[in-house]
Design a protein around this motif. Sequence first.
Motif, PDB file in Angstrom:
ATOM      1  N   THR A 179      26.458 -31.196   8.904  1.00 14.36           N
ATOM      2  CA  THR A 179      25.368 -30.911   9.845  1.00 14.36           C
ATOM      3  C   THR A 179      24.176 -31.807   9.574  1.00 14.36           C
ATOM      4  O   THR A 179      23.493 -32.263  10.504  1.00 14.36           O
ATOM      5  CB  THR A 179      24.933 -29.432   9.728  1.00 14.36           C
ATOM      6  N   PHE A 180      23.921 -32.097   8.318  1.00  8.17           N
ATOM      7  CA  PHE A 180      22.757 -32.878   7.896  1.00  8.17           C
ATOM      8  C   PHE A 180      22.935 -34.372   8.140  1.00  8.17           C
ATOM      9  O   PHE A 180      22.118 -35.018   8.796  1.00  8.17           O
ATOM     10  CB  PHE A 180      22.532 -32.601   6.404  1.00  8.17           C
ATOM     11  N   ILE A 181      24.035 -34.941   7.649  1.00  5.74           N
ATOM     12  CA  ILE A 181      24.214 -36.390   7.664  1.00  5.74           C
ATOM     13  C   ILE A 181      25.338 -36.847   8.586  1.00  5.74           C
ATOM     14  O   ILE A 181      25.337 -37.974   9.058  1.00  5.74           O
ATOM     15  CB  ILE A 181      24.485 -36.902   6.226  1.00  5.74           C
ATOM     16  N   GLY A 182      26.303 -35.983   8.858  1.00  7.69           N
ATOM     17  CA  GLY A 182      27.395 -36.367   9.740  1.00  7.69           C
ATOM     18  C   GLY A 182      28.367 -37.319   9.074  1.00  7.69           C
ATOM     19  O   GLY A 182      28.646 -37.218   7.876  1.00  7.69           O
ATOM     20  N   ASN A 183      28.869 -38.285   9.835  1.00  8.33           N
ATOM     21  CA  ASN A 183      29.900 -39.199   9.338  1.00  8.33           C
ATOM     22  C   ASN A 183      29.365 -40.594   9.049  1.00  8.33           C
ATOM     23  O   ASN A 183      30.015 -41.596   9.363  1.00  8.33           O
ATOM     24  CB  ASN A 183      31.050 -39.300  10.344  1.00  8.33           C
ATOM     25  N   GLY A 184      28.188 -40.681   8.460  1.00 11.20           N
ATOM     26  CA  GLY A 184      27.639 -41.979   8.104  1.00 11.20           C
ATOM     27  C   GLY A 184      28.334 -42.556   6.879  1.00 11.20           C
ATOM     28  O   GLY A 184      29.302 -41.992   6.370  1.00 11.20           O
ATOM     29  N   LEU A 185      27.820 -43.679   6.378  1.00  9.18           N
ATOM     30  CA  LEU A 185      28.427 -44.347   5.219  1.00  9.18           C
ATOM     31  C   LEU A 185      28.549 -43.432   4.018  1.00  9.18           C
ATOM     32  O   LEU A 185      29.466 -43.557   3.220  1.00  9.18           O
ATOM     33  CB  LEU A 185      27.598 -45.573   4.820  1.00  9.18           C
ATOM     34  N   LEU A 186      27.610 -42.512   3.884  1.00 12.24           N
ATOM     35  CA  LEU A 186      27.547 -41.698   2.675  1.00 12.24           C
ATOM     36  C   LEU A 186      28.759 -40.787   2.519  1.00 12.24           C
ATOM     37  O   LEU A 186      29.386 -40.735   1.465  1.00 12.24           O
ATOM     38  CB  LEU A 186      26.257 -40.872   2.682  1.00 12.24           C
ATOM     39  N   PHE A 187      29.114 -40.044   3.590  1.00 17.66           N
ATOM     40  CA  PHE A 187      30.196 -39.070   3.490  1.00 17.66           C
ATOM     41  C   PHE A 187      31.291 -39.249   4.531  1.00 17.66           C
ATOM     42  O   PHE A 187      32.223 -38.451   4.589  1.00 17.66           O
ATOM     43  CB  PHE A 187      29.631 -37.643   3.608  1.00 17.66           C
ATOM     44  N   GLY A 188      31.198 -40.265   5.362  1.00 19.95           N
ATOM     45  CA  GLY A 188      32.185 -40.460   6.406  1.00 19.95           C
ATOM     46  C   GLY A 188      33.577 -40.720   5.856  1.00 19.95           C
ATOM     47  O   GLY A 188      33.735 -41.227   4.748  1.00 19.95           O
ATOM     48  N   PRO A 189      34.645 -40.372   6.623  1.00 17.45           N
ATOM     49  CA  PRO A 189      36.013 -40.658   6.188  1.00 17.45           C
ATOM     50  C   PRO A 189      36.226 -42.160   6.038  1.00 17.45           C
ATOM     51  O   PRO A 189      35.501 -42.961   6.627  1.00 17.45           O
ATOM     52  CB  PRO A 189      36.864 -40.072   7.318  1.00 17.45           C
ATOM     53  N   VAL A 190      37.221 -42.544   5.268  1.00 20.36           N
ATOM     54  CA  VAL A 190      37.434 -43.957   4.958  1.00 20.36           C
ATOM     55  C   VAL A 190      37.620 -44.795   6.217  1.00 20.36           C
ATOM     56  O   VAL A 190      37.117 -45.917   6.306  1.00 20.36           O
ATOM     57  CB  VAL A 190      38.650 -44.114   4.023  1.00 20.36           C
ATOM     58  N   SER A 191      38.331 -44.261   7.214  1.00 21.60           N
ATOM     59  CA  SER A 191      38.560 -45.019   8.446  1.00 21.60           C
ATOM     60  C   SER A 191      37.250 -45.384   9.140  1.00 21.60           C
ATOM     61  O   SER A 191      37.080 -46.504   9.632  1.00 21.60           O
ATOM     62  CB  SER A 191      39.450 -44.213   9.401  1.00 21.60           C
TER      63      SER A 191
ATOM     64  N   MET B 106      20.772 -43.921   6.374  1.00 22.07           N
ATOM     65  CA  MET B 106      20.031 -45.044   5.810  1.00 22.07           C
ATOM     66  C   MET B 106      18.600 -44.635   5.449  1.00 22.07           C
ATOM     67  O   MET B 106      18.079 -45.022   4.391  1.00 22.07           O
ATOM     68  CB  MET B 106      20.013 -46.207   6.802  1.00 22.07           C
ATOM     69  N   ILE B 107      17.964 -43.852   6.301  1.00 18.26           N
ATOM     70  CA  ILE B 107      16.607 -43.388   6.010  1.00 18.26           C
ATOM     71  C   ILE B 107      16.613 -42.535   4.744  1.00 18.26           C
ATOM     72  O   ILE B 107      15.811 -42.732   3.825  1.00 18.26           O
ATOM     73  CB  ILE B 107      16.039 -42.590   7.198  1.00 18.26           C
ATOM     74  N   LEU B 108      17.551 -41.574   4.679  1.00 23.40           N
ATOM     75  CA  LEU B 108      17.613 -40.659   3.541  1.00 23.40           C
ATOM     76  C   LEU B 108      17.863 -41.393   2.228  1.00 23.40           C
ATOM     77  O   LEU B 108      17.103 -41.246   1.267  1.00 23.40           O
ATOM     78  CB  LEU B 108      18.708 -39.623   3.777  1.00 23.40           C
ATOM     79  N   THR B 109      18.943 -42.174   2.180  1.00 20.09           N
ATOM     80  CA  THR B 109      19.296 -42.847   0.926  1.00 20.09           C
ATOM     81  C   THR B 109      18.253 -43.885   0.539  1.00 20.09           C
ATOM     82  O   THR B 109      17.985 -44.084  -0.650  1.00 20.09           O
ATOM     83  CB  THR B 109      20.676 -43.519   1.041  1.00 20.09           C
ATOM     84  N   GLY B 110      17.651 -44.532   1.540  1.00 22.04           N
ATOM     85  CA  GLY B 110      16.664 -45.566   1.256  1.00 22.04           C
ATOM     86  C   GLY B 110      15.414 -45.035   0.583  1.00 22.04           C
ATOM     87  O   GLY B 110      14.984 -45.548  -0.455  1.00 22.04           O
ATOM     88  N   PHE B 111      14.842 -43.964   1.128  1.00 21.83           N
ATOM     89  CA  PHE B 111      13.566 -43.500   0.559  1.00 21.83           C
ATOM     90  C   PHE B 111      13.770 -42.618  -0.660  1.00 21.83           C
ATOM     91  O   PHE B 111      12.962 -42.633  -1.587  1.00 21.83           O
ATOM     92  CB  PHE B 111      12.708 -42.806   1.629  1.00 21.83           C
ATOM     93  N   GLU B 112      14.863 -41.860  -0.720  1.00 17.77           N
ATOM     94  CA  GLU B 112      15.087 -40.977  -1.869  1.00 17.77           C
ATOM     95  C   GLU B 112      15.359 -41.767  -3.143  1.00 17.77           C
ATOM     96  O   GLU B 112      14.819 -41.464  -4.201  1.00 17.77           O
ATOM     97  CB  GLU B 112      16.263 -40.026  -1.595  1.00 17.77           C
ATOM     98  N   SER B 113      16.199 -42.799  -3.036  1.00 13.69           N
ATOM     99  CA  SER B 113      16.572 -43.548  -4.237  1.00 13.69           C
ATOM    100  C   SER B 113      15.406 -44.357  -4.788  1.00 13.69           C
ATOM    101  O   SER B 113      15.157 -44.359  -5.998  1.00 13.69           O
ATOM    102  CB  SER B 113      17.756 -44.474  -3.926  1.00 13.69           C
TER     103      SER B 113
END
Length: 449
Positions: free
Chosen positions: A74-86, A259-266
């Motif tokens: 619900t939060f991030i969906g299927n982006g690079l972070l948690f999306g399936p390999v395909s 991208m917004i989440l991982t960029g500013f949090e890290s």
Amino acid sequence: MWILFIAALCCLYLYTWVRLYPGKFPVYPGVIPLLGNVSILSGGSEIITDPDDCYAVLSSCMHRSGAAKKFAKTFIGNGLLFGPVSVWKEHRKLINPTFNQQVLDGFIETFNSQSRRLVQELQESAGKDSFNQHVCLEKNALETVCLTTAGVDLTDQNEFNKKCLTAFRGVFNALAKRGMNPLLHFECFYNISNTKKEELQHVKITHELTNIVLRRKRESQDKEQNNKSDTKFKPFLDRLLESSDKLSTQDLKDETNSMILTGFESTSGTLSYCLLLLGTHNNIQEKCYQEINEVFGDSDRDVTKDDLPRLKYIEMVLKETMRLCPVVPYTTRVITEDVQLKNAVLRKGHLCFVGLYGAMHHPTWGPDVEQFVPERWLDTSGLNPNAFAAFGHGRRNCVGKVYAMMMMKVSMVHILRAYRVSGEYNRMRIKNMGINKPVDGHQITLYNR
């Protein structure tokens, strides 16, 4: 009574899961019906995370844990972070060129202007009592990521940005609550819980931020229709919008949000830990300041791309911060083929937790592994390259690692040129919410130089 009832449900949940999915969990000798291997927890067992084993798993397995994807969908969906390999493979091909050095060099001016804004905001707390610096660093990093990777200026909506940061923290809190409560792993229980309501309220705000970024970007593109560049090396969001034939509207939102989440949090998390450590180790802080003077002299000029390679000690300090205090302490993988480790074999179908924190605190670093020693990076020939896992390993590693290092170096120059920092790292307590955060914030004191 309620405690016994919940404990019984937890045992039933675990027993049912193992019965429904035989072979999905490794079996350790001494299993007890219903209770499993819980008896070994009363002994003195020790878990050691080996850097080479971590590398072996992350290099050969790319599937994320199903539970992690379910929790964060619900939060991030299927982006690079948690999306399936395909999905990840196709999206990564599109996104890789957006972090080309040519693109990153174009962000230097923004990194400088945003760092100067940060120095001005921190001035309100200079010479006063200790304060939670992370609040300022988070907001600045959020605006910087949007200005660079998205090409959208959000500095005009100060209060909404603060509201968004509160919402991001709220989502992490909700997901952590769910992860720690076995009953909430069931959708039927989670969907009627207050934790679910909290998550949805916060997610709505974070997604509103993504919608604002996309809307403003499209509006700016409409105005600049005649100034399009033919180069394939374009910033993140420009590249994605031009690939709309390959991405659905939801794909676009998921990747922007990720991208917004991982960029500013890290970046904000690492900078906060770094300043706290420098405030504790004044001798190391002074070495950073000396390097800044050697590169810039008495000048207050901006940092250029040619300056960055000369800031060698500051880079060592940042790397040592990421080793000692990783923002992301672990990751997960589903084992898709048997993986040979040093002393065991992980069988296909098992879920594996990879302890990034453990790898970076492994005895292979030496007897001073728990100490803040930037000088260990002077000569890396004796270091195990697999032991530094701050950006992950393998093809599914962090796509923005060069971006992050550039941004943090520029910020460090401007902050340390303006302030002397004092802090007490040893008093800090950590809580994990998927990412590591201090319980009481990143408390430091600033003094004008």
